[in-house]
Design a protein around this motif. Structure first.
Motif, PDB file in Angstrom:
ATOM      1  N   SER A 163      -3.809   6.847  -3.351  1.00  0.00           N
ATOM      2  CA  SER A 163      -3.239   7.551  -2.212  1.00  0.00           C
ATOM      3  C   SER A 163      -2.727   6.566  -1.172  1.00  0.00           C
ATOM      4  N   PHE A 164      -1.879   7.062  -0.294  1.00  0.00           N
ATOM      5  CA  PHE A 164      -1.317   6.213   0.760  1.00  0.00           C
ATOM      6  C   PHE A 164      -2.417   5.570   1.598  1.00  0.00           C
ATOM      7  N   PHE A 165      -3.391   6.357   2.008  1.00  0.00           N
ATOM      8  CA  PHE A 165      -4.413   5.847   2.929  1.00  0.00           C
ATOM      9  C   PHE A 165      -5.436   4.957   2.250  1.00  0.00           C
ATOM     10  N   ASN A 166      -5.499   4.982   0.918  1.00  0.00           N
ATOM     11  CA  ASN A 166      -6.384   4.069   0.195  1.00  0.00           C
ATOM     12  C   ASN A 166      -5.680   2.785  -0.241  1.00  0.00           C
ATOM     13  N   THR A 167      -4.378   2.717   0.034  1.00  0.00           N
ATOM     14  CA  THR A 167      -3.619   1.514  -0.307  1.00  0.00           C
ATOM     15  C   THR A 167      -3.630   0.568   0.892  1.00  0.00           C
ATOM     16  N   VAL A 168      -4.285  -0.575   0.719  1.00  0.00           N
ATOM     17  CA  VAL A 168      -4.378  -1.558   1.802  1.00  0.00           C
ATOM     18  C   VAL A 168      -3.828  -2.896   1.319  1.00  0.00           C
ATOM     19  N   SER A 210       5.951   8.585   2.308  1.00  0.00           N
ATOM     20  CA  SER A 210       6.245   9.451   1.164  1.00  0.00           C
ATOM     21  C   SER A 210       6.619   8.638  -0.068  1.00  0.00           C
ATOM     22  N   ARG A 211       7.068   7.397   0.143  1.00  0.00           N
ATOM     23  CA  ARG A 211       7.513   6.565  -0.982  1.00  0.00           C
ATOM     24  C   ARG A 211       6.462   5.586  -1.468  1.00  0.00           C
ATOM     25  N   ILE A 212       5.571   5.155  -0.574  1.00  0.00           N
ATOM     26  CA  ILE A 212       4.755   3.980  -0.868  1.00  0.00           C
ATOM     27  C   ILE A 212       3.601   4.264  -1.831  1.00  0.00           C
ATOM     28  N   ALA A 213       3.029   5.460  -1.772  1.00  0.00           N
ATOM     29  CA  ALA A 213       1.876   5.747  -2.630  1.00  0.00           C
ATOM     30  C   ALA A 213       2.310   5.823  -4.092  1.00  0.00           C
ATOM     31  N   GLY A 214       1.496   5.286  -4.941  1.00  0.00           N
ATOM     32  CA  GLY A 214       1.832   5.311  -6.366  1.00  0.00           C
ATOM     33  C   GLY A 214       0.747   4.645  -7.169  1.00  0.00           C
TER      34      GLY A 214
END
Length: 248
Positions: free
Chosen positions: A187-192, A179-183
């Motif tokens: 999106s969270f799942f596209n952040t690698v 809940s915190r990491i995406a920004g």
């Protein structure tokens, strides 16, 4: 007469077999015996001097944000074996990988892969040692070439950092983390993440740079954009350097 002839043949074969048996040298080579004795003594000494260095003793959903950056959701312990449940991939040594592809054993204070004991990490008197098919010695003396080319060593060190860290300090759950990491519009799942590891910050940064160059040259980061600058962290006995990417 025929019976006598057959008896003589049987006696000849029995005598020949007895002589062959007596002539065989069944004594083990003294050199082999010495090597086995030395190996046994070395193993006993190593076991006696090893430290119990793993701090995570049971299945847990409380993990470091660093390991969650690499896709981990939960660390699962089954007897002496550890595995990860994961949410996504990470970039490692020029390709996408996933921590769920690996399982780890911690037996007799030695860390290894469940299906490959040729990779081992252990600690004696608070000093870490590593054995791989290409290097045996102090973990802190592993050269940059091994870090840049040996995927399994990288993965084992990633795991080592998590399981040598304080089991309660700065740990979080996956729900809170995600809940915190995406920004930054990603999106969270596209952040690698690209990851570099080492026993000090400089080695980790050098490993990260090598990995990013490999991924760029291979086209794995095509269409991705960096999210900020690289970050350096330490976890347990391992140092990490990471770079976040948004890869739609």
């Amino acid at each position: 007469m025929k019976k006598l002839f057959l008896a003589l043949i049987a006696l000849t074969f029995s005598t020949s077999a007895l002589l062959h048996s007596c002539g065989e040298d069944t004594t083990e080579n003294p050199t082999t015996q010495l090597e086995q004795k030395q190996k046994s003594e070395k193993s006993a000494a190593r076991q006696a001097g090893q430290d119990d260095f793993v701090t995570i003793k049971e299945t847990t959903g409380l993990l470091s944000e660093t390991i969650m950056n690499f896709g981990a959701k939960e660390l699962i312990k089954n007897d002496n074996t550890y595995t990860f449940s994961t949410s996504k991939d990470l970039y490692l040594l020029g390709m996408r990988d996933n921590l769920k592809n690996y399982s780890f054993d911690y037996i007799d204070n030695t860390l290894s892969f469940s299906k490959d004991e040729s990779y081992q990490i252990y600690s004696i008197d608070n000093t870490f040692y590593v054995e791989t098919p290409y290097y045996k010695g102090l973990l802190e003396d592993v050269d940059q070439k091994n870090l840049n080319e040996d995927r399994k060593l990288n993965v084992l060190m990633i795991f080592l950092g998590e399981v040598t860290s304080d089991p309660t300090l700065n740990k979080t759950t996956f729900d809170d983390y995600s809940s915190r990491i995406a920004g930054g519009g990603c999106s969270f799942f596209n952040t690698v993440y690209n990851v570099g590891v080492g026993m000090n910050a400089a080695a980790a940064q050098a490993n990260l740079l090598h990995n990013i160059i490999s991924d760029v040259n291979d086209g794995d980061l095509k269409g991705c954009r960096s999210l900020g600058l690289s970050e350096s962290t330490s976890l347990g006995v391992v140092h990490y350097a990471t770079q976040a990417w948004c890869c739609p």
